[in-house]
Enzyme design. Structure first.
Site, short mmCIF file in Angstrom:
data_model
loop_
_atom_site.label_atom_id
_atom_site.label_comp_id
_atom_site.label_asym_id
_atom_site.label_seq_id
_atom_site.Cartn_x
_atom_site.Cartn_y
_atom_site.Cartn_z
N LEU B 339 0.81 -1.22 0.00
CA LEU B 339 0.00 0.00 0.00
C LEU B 339 0.85 1.27 0.00
O LEU B 339 0.31 2.38 -0.13
CB LEU B 339 -0.96 0.02 1.19
CG LEU B 339 -2.34 -0.62 0.92
CD1 LEU B 339 -2.25 -2.13 0.84
CD2 LEU B 339 -3.36 -0.21 1.96
N GLU B 364 1.30 -16.30 24.71
CA GLU B 364 1.04 -17.75 24.65
C GLU B 364 2.35 -18.53 24.47
O GLU B 364 2.41 -19.54 23.80
CB GLU B 364 0.07 -18.07 23.50
CG GLU B 364 -1.16 -18.82 23.95
CD GLU B 364 -2.24 -17.87 24.46
OE1 GLU B 364 -1.87 -16.81 25.01
OE2 GLU B 364 -3.42 -18.21 24.33
N THR B 366 6.54 -17.15 24.09
CA THR B 366 7.25 -16.41 23.03
C THR B 366 7.70 -17.40 21.96
O THR B 366 7.80 -18.61 22.21
CB THR B 366 8.50 -15.70 23.57
OG1 THR B 366 9.42 -16.71 24.01
CG2 THR B 366 8.16 -14.77 24.73
#
Lengths: 259, 385
Positions: B339, B364, B366
């Site tokens: 973009l 959760e 690393t």
């Protein structure tokens, strides 16, 4: 109370839709099918009325095999059972043929109230409710934004440019609805699982006792002679504000008859 | 363009279709506004709950949908594509229910699980502490028995949707015997002595508050302990194995959203008189993004199918979490590149996706911890041969 909701599967409104060069019919195969948006409101109204009046909701859909997905969704929203009218001979039916086929099935299964969306997003004819009522010889209450049933009487608020008309009729009747009427519910996972076990009766033209000569593309009273792609959008008008932006904008709106 | 999916049953396909409809109508239109305003989408969780999407992988007996992880995770992925905060929130809620669903007694499950799965109640998971992140067993929040209760004192950190949740699955120290001294308790949000700290100022996922839970002599009944005393760390790690699959699915959903945005932009954006998607330099970038999304999806689904089949999936879950979250970081970064200047502004969602993609590499477990787990499982497998 026996409520039948007519549901049409239409190509996803957001997808690019085209006609088939061979027969000028809408290409339904190449895009996702969804329940016609206004029919979702019709389903919701059917469910609400059935809940209030201890009724039962039957979904009636005419369409190719693929329409079974939309029937399943209507059942997962809470409808009790469904009838699917499916036959290659129905392909290309115009509003006259469609209303003949649906009214034949409706007369066969019986109803106190037929509810359907005021128009479908594919053809946008908006004539089917009137044709059904005429063929079934029952009152039509169109463009309902509110439905009330009391005993054998149905009263609707019919949407108008200036507000609404109150229209009263006796049952059985056909009611078409607009999107102001309610907020359709989403199915739930439990509804999806329950839909699996609900009865869906599949009828062919022969099963339903419909004369094949009166439906389908061959019997259509209307014909598409030619069609063209919608031209690309023209560049808009840019109004430069030189102190008179307000009056220029007003002139533009007046010229377009918006004001 | 929605992801192509192979689903095991017609019901699963209907479930994904329902999820897409809710995501398109109820989630996607609000995401940018809520994230910018740091507003938590509590009502949207209720919509998901009403549709039965907050208890998908749990047994029907307690109001769940008994769906395999293969299906639950694809639903989760669709939600994360529309709104990462909601996807992560659902994954955390599912993990918070896990200790009760898996280790609770029938009495405990009968009493609480139906409410947790019915959709009106949101759960959070409280394991980490300031000094116990990757080294979860170093936690110090303490629970001391007093009659029928534990009296809990200590501070849990990095709690997803803290203050918004109705219950917390909390891990506390019940003895000083290291990894054997941890227990799992279910605390309701209005427990006296339980306070929520100020929300952290985060880089992304700003729609969901992350804060500390402060226990100051809070009483939690002993019958709200899941599993045995001392079994907590095992429960926590078991829940995390499944939770990692949830995060992998969310990361894939986020990457899919970034890919969709990049493709759609590069078809519309014209330079040198042509849509930029016609330039090979862009095509290769987009193709690599698509390959990353699809291979990450295949990786988490492989782990999910192993879990559904009752096979060991620890290594596969860690690989899925590692692969999917790294893919999301790369794909969202590349989406900003596609973009160009527009991608760097807040007028387009891809800069937000890029910020949101960072934390799945961290929470959760690393991605460095995932590598430790993978290597440990490799060593175990080699030794047992």
């Amino acid at each position: 109370m026996n409520i039948v909701v007519c549901v049409k599967q239409v190509p996803d409104t957001w997808a690019e839709r085209t006609l088939r060069p061979a027969d000028s019919c809408l290409d339904r195969a190449s895009v996702d099918g969804v329940i016609n948006e206004l029919d979702e409101y019709a389903i919701e109204e059917g469910l609400l009325q059935a809940e209030a009046h201890d009724g039962e909701v039957t979904i009636l859909s005419m369409g190719p095999q693929k329409a079974a997905e939309s029937i399943r969704k209507a059942l997962s929203m809470g409808a009790d059972k469904a009838v699917h009218l499916v036959d290659d001979g129905l392909a290309g039916s115009d509003a006259l043929g469609t209303s003949l086929a649906l009214s034949t099935v409706l007369a066969r299964i019986g109803f106190d109230l037929v509810i359907l969306g005021a128009e479908a997003t594919d053809a946008r004819m908006g004539v089917l409710p009137a044709m059904l009522a005429e063929r079934l010889r029952v009152p039509q209450l169109s463009l309902a934004r509110k439905v009330e049933i009391d005993g054998n009487t149905v009263t609707v608020h019919r949407l108008t440019e200036y507000g609404y008309d109150q229209v009263v009729a006796s049952l059985p009747a056909v009611v078409s609805v607009v999107e102001k009427i309610n907020e359709p519910r989403y199915p739930s996972f439990k509804g999806i699982m329950a839909a699996k076990k609900k009865p869906v009766e599949t009828l062919s033209l022969a099963d339903a006792g419909i004369d094949p000569a009166q439906v389908g593309l061959g019997a259509a009273a209307t014909e598409v002679l030619s069609f063209a792609k919608r031209p690309p959008r023209q560049a808009g008008t840019i109004v430069k504000d030189e102190g008179d932006g307000g009056s220029k904008a007003a002139e533009f709106l007046a010229a377009q008859k918006f004001i | 363009m929605p992801a192509d999916r192979m689903l095991p049953t017609e019901q699963a396909a209907d479930l994904v279709a329902l999820t897409r409809e809710i995501a398109a109508k109820e989630l996607a239109p609000l995401a940018s506004e809520y994230e910018a305003a740091s507003r938590f989408p509590r009502e949207q969780f209720r919509v998901l709950g009403k549709a039965g999407l907050l208890g998908l992988p749990y047994p029907e007996r307690w109001g769940g949908a008994a769906q395999p992880y293969e299906v639950y995770l694809q639903v989760l992925e669709e939600i994360a594509t529309a709104w990462m905060t909601v996807g992560v929130g659902l994954s955390v809620h599912t993990m918070a229910c896990y200790p009760l669903a898996r280790f609770g007694s029938d009495t405990q499950r009968d009493e609480w699980l139906p409410d947790l799965l019915a959709g009106d109640v949101l759960g959070a998971y409280a394991l980490s502490e300031a000094g116990a992140g990757s080294d979860a067993a170093a936690l110090t929040a303490r629970a001391v028995r007093d009659g029928e209760d534990y009296r809990v004192t200590g501070t849990k950190s990095w709690i997803t949707h803290a203050g918004e949740a109705d219950f917390y699955t909390v891990f506390v120290r019940t003895s000083d015997t290291g990894t054997e001294g941890i227990s799992c308790l279910l605390a309701v949000a209005d427990t006296p002595g339980l306070a929520v700290g100020p929300a952290e100022h985060k880089m992304g996922l700003t729609g969901s508050p992350t804060a500390q839970l402060i226990f100051d002599d809070a009483r939690i009944p002993i019958h709200r302990r899941m599993g045995e005393e001392g079994e907590g760390l095992r429960i926590a790690l078991d829940a995390l194995n499944s939770g990692r699959l949830g995060i992998a699915a969310c990361a894939v959903g986020l990457a899919q959203a970034a890919l969709d945005e990049a493709v759609s932009y590069s078809i519309q954006r014209e330079q040198f008189g042509r849509p930029i998607i016609e330039f090979q330099g862009l095509q290769f970038l987009l193709a690599d993004m698509a390959a990353a999304v699809q291979s990450a999806r295949a990786t988490y689904l492989e782990a999910a199918r192993r879990r559904d089949a009752g096979l060991d999936f620890r290594r596969h879950a860690s690989i899925a979490k590692l692969v999917a979250t790294d893919a999301a970081m790369k794909v969202t970064t590349d989406a900003v590149q596609v973009l160009g200047g527009a991608g760097y502004t807040r007028d387009f969602p891809v800069e937000r996706y890029m910020r949101e993609a960072k934390v799945p590499q961290i929470f959760e477990g690393t991605n460095q911890i995932q590598r430790m787990v993978i290597a440990r499982e490799l060593r175990k497998a080699a030794r047992s041969r």
